[in-house]
Structure formats: structure tokens, C-alpha cells
Design an enzyme around this catalytic site. Structure first.
Site, short mmCIF file in Angstrom:
data_model
loop_
_atom_site.label_atom_id
_atom_site.label_comp_id
_atom_site.label_asym_id
_atom_site.label_seq_id
_atom_site.Cartn_x
_atom_site.Cartn_y
_atom_site.Cartn_z
CE LYS A 69 -56.22 -62.69 17.65
NZ LYS A 69 -55.93 -61.48 18.04
NE ARG A 87 -50.32 -59.93 26.10
CZ ARG A 87 -51.13 -60.76 26.70
NH1 ARG A 87 -50.96 -61.40 27.88
NH2 ARG A 87 -52.48 -60.95 26.26
#
Length: 664
Positions: A116, A295
Site C-alpha cells: 500500500k 484480481r
């Protein structure tokens, strides 16, 4: 196009991928653990390969076993689904090295977006708006505390390598930061093998809106509009919908273009989701980049519903080297879709995950997944067990309507038709959320659940009178079936003169109640519950488990499933459980368990926060357990003194195991 693919996952997403592959005439290979030997996804595929033990680390996370299975079966590509290895750049690279196509982005894109902190630095360079925060590599706790103090409370600590709400804590004041940081790091280490965190300003009244993006190997990119995922518990999504209520065309375009810029910055290929936190202030909405999930998302069906597209098919075509099927100007939004995640958990007990056998699993009327008004994605069947080894989701219920109001009504109806007996579920809780003022009026933010808690938790949508009447009717019907044609075996209260009286006792809502059934000479039934006046009871069968019931002036149709002494009553208004009590049974000594503190479910002891001899207060944290991928804190039920710790950190314990003793 591929002739055979291996699906490196389990449960509903493995079944979902297999359905599209079957429609495209692509053969599929399933992989399974010991716990999943007879699972639905195994039977949904053309072949299946056993890859190890029940725990994910012994099976679904062992990529060398998965690659061996793909090579041995002649699969040309691997679809990772979501979770497990879907965002593991090492696995993506290993597939490429083995000559297998990874149906997802390149390893470099996963790596760029997987951490992140680094991804936010990359997004800043790409011009994507960011929330103020600290995303640095220095993880010294004192530095992190200083950065939190600088940013200003409340702040949000998030695992840098994480997702799904794991390793995430909101901190309201400086005094709580150190303990929250330690918990985040521990959970992040256990879930992702990396305890690094970032610290950000916690946006008040935030909405969670994400953009579905797609890229191909020719450098083409599109965004397939947005999903609102603001309704969350414990930082995990509960309901998702598309399009986002209140979204303007101008803001949709700005967010979509920012998401495409994010994907383009890492040369993204395949399906991805760029998640934004949206600040609501003075009637305006500002958005900030939160993270990119590299994804397919759990909530992808709502995008499929409003676009009429199959995103798994797009994944397969892009992975095979084909260009994106449509350009941005070809994409349109049709109607409104909402997804509800049906989970094995107890919302009234802090959403504690549940395990057990699905003794009853009846689904609402649904069509095939293409263009369905009601769609069910699941990976279980009636009789299957919800295991402690994996997450608690049973199914996804997706509805589509011309408007949001139509979709809301259809979702509530479909949830009412969802009957599950076995582990505790959140079905009734979902109905409460759907009909709550905030959700019905699209007054959305991530605090919706605590804000509406008064109408969401500890609700009894079916009262004692109707539950008891249904239980009595079910008992009488069962007795008639058992008696058959033998008049001397019937317990129907017939008398040659006078009336017959029969007493029933029930456990309901934590209390014991009694009912009196009187059979009049003409066969009419009069039922009095508690001290209430008798009212006429009539009923008839309406199917294998259903009855039509009238009690006094109230009529209802109910499905009733009996497990042991408990009748599970499902009605259009909601569901209830009522327990039959044998009035002749010995009541027992009803002795209290005193200071026993037990494991609420199977799991691992992470830590104890107390020592023997320590004085504790009611509500004080005593121990932390990890189960079904989440940490659970065990708190003191009352004031007392810790007498003994019965396990050590790292020990595996069974449900009901006594963890420590607390004396008065």
C-alpha cells in the site's frame, strides 16, 4: 483460446470460474484440500487434484503443488480466483517460469500495487488524489506514533501488504495508538507474512466506492463503472451495489479516468479494482485513492448485472492475448444491482464466525447467472459443513432491477426465501440492513451499521405468539403423520364429551414460556400463550416443510424445519427459533459455570493480556484468538482475579475449551 485451465481456488469463486469456462468449452481442473475432498467446486470441474492438508498453508497456498497439478493435467493456464494466491507476485512469476499463463496481471503490476505504501507513492506521481498519511519504509513504532500525532486523530492503521480488513484499526486518540499498532502488525504478520503498516487520516462519514478496470496486452484500458461498498462490518464488506447512489456523470468520469490512470501507471493487464475513499462534505463528494486490488473482486457480479457482461470471460480472453471486447464508448449502465454476502456468523455476538453442518440450505428462486434477476453464487450444498479453516462466506445473493427501489424489494424477498439451518447466519441481519432507513434512503457511509444498530441487532421479527403457534402446529402435524390410520395412536384430543387440554413449554428469546392447547368437542383448536386469552388455531400443510397457519386474526405461511428440540420458523416477516421443553424432564441444578472463559469457536490462542493473580475489570481484554482469518478478543464477563491460564500462545483449541479461570 485455452483448451484447459486449472482453478487455483475453492468455494464459490472456483464454481463461478468453472461455469464460464464450461460455457466457453474450456475444460477445468480443480484442486482441493483434505477438508474439501467432496466439495462442490471439485464436482463442478472436469478433473480434480488433491494438493494437501486442510489448512490453507498446507494446500491452497502451496503454489509448487498447484503448478505441479497444472503441468500433470495439461492445463495451459491458471485462474487464481480471489484470496489465497491471487495477488502473490511470486506465484504469478512462477507460473510464467513454468510456461503457464497466469490469468491476471503481470507480477510487476501485482508487486507495484501489492504494498500500500509504495503504491500510494506511485499513484501520487500519476496524479491520482491521495488521503493525507504516512507511507514510508521506516516502521519504528515511535516514528509511527509521531506521524499519527502529526496527521491528527482519528487515524487509520492499515497493513501495507493487506486486504479484506485484516491488519486494520481505527484509532481515536494517541493513548490507544501503541496497542492498536501491535495488534495490526501481529494480524498482518499472520495473514500476509509482512507486518509493515501505513498510517492515514481517518475520513469521517466516508463512502467506499471502487472502479472496475480492465486492461489488455495491446495497451487498451476501460473502466466498467463503479460499485458502492460502504456497508461494512469489521472493515469487511456486507452489501455492495452498482451504480453508486448519488453518483453524477461528471464524478463517474473523473473517478473512472483516475482508475484507468492508476492501471496504466503499472501497465496493468486483466481485471482489477481501484478502490477510493469518498469524503462527503457540504453536499459534495471528494475522492482519494485507497488501494488497487489486482484480481477479480468478490462483488464483481453487480458489475456484470448492470453491464450484461461476463467478467470471467473477459479475463480469459485478455489472458489468451485477445484485445478487450469493447471500447469505453460502447459500455452502458442498465438498471441497478445489489449483492448481499451470506455468511456463517452471529451478528448479535460481534459477528463471531460460526461453523457446522448446513442441515437445511434452501435458496430463493434463481436463474442461471447470465442476465438473472436473482442470482446465487455459492460453493456449498445442503449437508456440507462450514469449516473453521476458511472464511465464513456461504453464498452471494445478487439481484437486479430497473431501479434501486425495485432491486431493494427483490433483495428483501430473496433473503426471505433463503432458509439456512445449522450454523448461525447473517440472513436476518441483512434483511434488517436492507429495510433500515439509512440504506433504503441511500444515506450511505462506512458507519451505517453502528449508526443503525438499534434496528439491526437483537431483533425478533417473528414474535412469541406466531412462533409458538407454528411450533404447536408443526408438532400436531408430525404426530398425525406418525399415527397414520391408527385412531388409537392419534394425539388429536378427541373426546366423546367435554374438552381436552394439553400443555406445551418453549424456550424463546432467552426465556421459558408456556402454552395451553384446548380441543373443543367439535375438533376446533384454541391456543392460549402465557397468560393471554385463547385464540382459534387452524393450519394445513402447504408443501414438504411449509404450513399455512391462522392464529386468531393473523394469517401466515411458514416453513418449519425441526433440528433436535428446536423448530426453525421462516416467514415472510422474518425467522425465529423456538425450543420445545419437556415439562416432565428434570430441570437439573442449573449451576452457573462461574468463572469459566471458553473459546467461542475452534482456533489458535494468539496471546494473553493478563497473568495469574491479576485483578481485572468487567469488559477488560483477557486473551486474543485467531479463527477463520480474523482475530477475536476474549473479554472479562465480570470483575475478578485471574486464577489460572490453561493454554499458551500458539496452542490450537477446540470450541468450548476453557482458556482461563477467573475467580470472584
Amino acid at each position: 483460446m485455452f483448451k484447459k485451465i486449472l482453478i487455483a481456488n475453492r468455494g464459490e469463486i472456483a464454481c463461478r470460474v468453472a461455469a464460464t469456462a464450461r460455457r466457453m468449452a474450456i475444460r477445468t481442473v480443480a484442486v482441493y484440500s483434505d477438508a474439501d475432498a467432496d466439495a462442490k467446486h471439485v464436482h463442478a470441474c472436469d478433473e480434480a487434484v488433491h494438493i494437501g492438508g486442510s489448512a490453507p498453508k498446507d494446500s491452497y497456498l502451496r503454489w509448487e503443488r498447484i503448478i505441479e497439478a497444472a503441468m500433470a493435467t495439461g492445463a495451459q493456464a491458471i485462474h487464481p480466483g480471489y484470496g489465497f494466491l491471487s495477488e502473490n507476485e511470486g506465484f504469478a512469476a512462477a507460473c510464467a517460469e513454468a510456461g503457464l499463463v497466469f490469468i491476471g496481471p503481470p507480477a510487476s503490476a501485482i508487486q507495484a500495487m501489492g504494498l500500500k505504501a509504495e503504491s500510494k507513492q506511485l499513484m501520487e506521481k500519476a496524479g491520482v488524489p491521495l488521503v493525507p498519511g504516512y507511507h514510508g519504509a521506516d516502521q519504528d513504532p515511535a516514528l509511527l506514533q509521531r506521524e499519527a500525532d502529526r496527521i491528527g486523530y482519528p487515524v487509520l492503521i492499515k497493513a501495507s501488504a493487506g486486504g479484506g480488513g485484516k491488519g486494520m484499526r481505527a484509532v481515536d486518540k494517541a493513548a490507544d495508538f501503541a496497542a492498536a499498532l501491535a495488534s495490526c502488525q501481529r494480524e498482518a504478520r499472520n495473514s500476509f507474512g509482512d507486518e509493515a503498516v501505513l498510517v492515514e487520516k481517518y475520513v469521517t462519514r466516508p463512502r467506499h466506492i471502487e472502479i472496475q478496470v480492465f486492461g489488455d496486452t495491446q495497451g487498451n484500458y476501460v473502466y466498467l463503472f463503479e460499485r458502492d461498498c460502504s456497508v461494512q462490518r469489521r472493515h469487511q464488506k456486507v452489501l455492495e451495489e452498482a451504480p453508486a447512489p448519488g453518483m453524477t456523470e461528471a464524478m463517474r468520469r473523473r473517478m473512472g479516468e483516475a482508475a484507468v490512470a492508476a492501471a496504466r501507471a503499472v501497465k496493468y493487464v486483466g481485471a482489477g479494482t481501484v478502490e477510493f475513499i469518498v469524503e462527503q462534505r457540504h453536499g459534495e463528494m471528494n475522492f482519494f485513492f485507497m488501494e488497487m486490488n489486482t484480481r477479480l473482486q468478490v462483488e464483481h457480479p453487480v458489475t456484470e448485472a448492470i453491464t450484461g457482461l461476463d467478467l470471467v470471460e473477459w479475463q480469459l480472453r485478455v489472458a489468451a492475448g485477445e484485445p478487450l471486447p469493447l471500447k469505453q464508448e460502447d459500455l452502458r449502465i442498465h438498471g441497478h444491482a445489489i449483492e448481499a454476502r451470506i455468511c456463517a456468523e452471529n451478528p448479535d455476538n460481534n459477528f463471531l464466525p460460526a461453523t457446522g453442518t448446513l442441515h437445511v440450505y434452501r435458496k430463493p428462486r434463481a436463474a442461471a447467472f447470465e442476465r438473472a434477476l436473482v442470482r446465487i453464487d455459492d460453493g456449498v450444498r445442503e449437508g456440507d459443513a462450514i469449516s473453521p479453516y476458511y472464511d465464513s462466506m456461504i453464498a452471494k445473493l445478487i439481484v437486479h432491477g430497473a431501479t434501486r427501489e425495485e432491486a431493494l424489494a427483490r433483495l428483501d424477498e430473496a433473503l426471505a426465501e433463503t432458509h439456512i439451518v445449522g450454523p448461525s447466519t447473517n440472513v436476518q441481519f441483512l434483511r434488517h440492513v436492507v429495510t433500515s432507513r439509512s440504506f433504503a434512503q441511500a444515506d450511505l457511509d462506512t458507519a451505517l451499521i453502528p449508526r443503525e444498530s438499534a434496528v439491526l441487532f437483537h431483533q425478533l421479527p417473528v414474535g412469541l405468539e406466531l412462533a409458538a403457534a407454528a411450533a404447536v402446529a408443526r408438532t400436531l402435524l408430525d404426530e398425525r403423520v406418525l399415527a397414520g390410520d391408527d385412531p388409537f395412536s392419534r394425539r388429536d384430543g378427541w373426546r366423546s364429551h367435554g374438552v381436552a387440554t394439553r400443555r406445551f413449554a418453549f424456550g424463546f428469546g432467552g426465556e421459558q414460556k408456556e402454552a395451553t392447547l384446548t380441543t373443543l368437542h367439535d375438533g376446533a383448536l384454541m391456543l392460549a400463550i402465557g397468560t393471554g386469552a385463547p385464540e382459534r388455531l387452524s393450519f394445513r400443510t402447504a408443501g414438504a416443510d411449509a404450513i399455512e397457519l391462522q392464529y386468531g386474526a393473523r394469517r401466515m405461511r411458514a416453513a418449519i424445519y425441526t433440528q433436535g428440540e428446536t423448530d426453525h420458523v421462516f416467514t415472510e416477516a422474518g425467522a425465529a427459533q423456538i425450543v420445545s421443553v419437556d415439562l416432565l424432564a428434570h430441570a437439573g441444578d442449573n449451576a452457573s459455570e462461574g468463572g469459566r472463559l471458553t473459546a467461542p469457536m475452534p482456533g489458535k490462542v494468539i496471546s494473553f493480556a493478563v497473568k495469574p493473580g491479576e485483578q481485572v475489570r468487567k469488559g477488560q481484554p483477557l486473551a486474543v484468538m485467531e479463527a477463520m482469518k480474523m482475530e477475536h478478543t476474549i473479554a472479562a464477563p465480570n470483575d475478578g482475579v485471574v486464577a489460572e491460564l490453561l493454554f499458551a500462545p500458539g496452542d490450537q483449541v477446540q470450541e468450548g475449551a476453557e482458556l482461563l479461570k477467573l475467580s470472584a
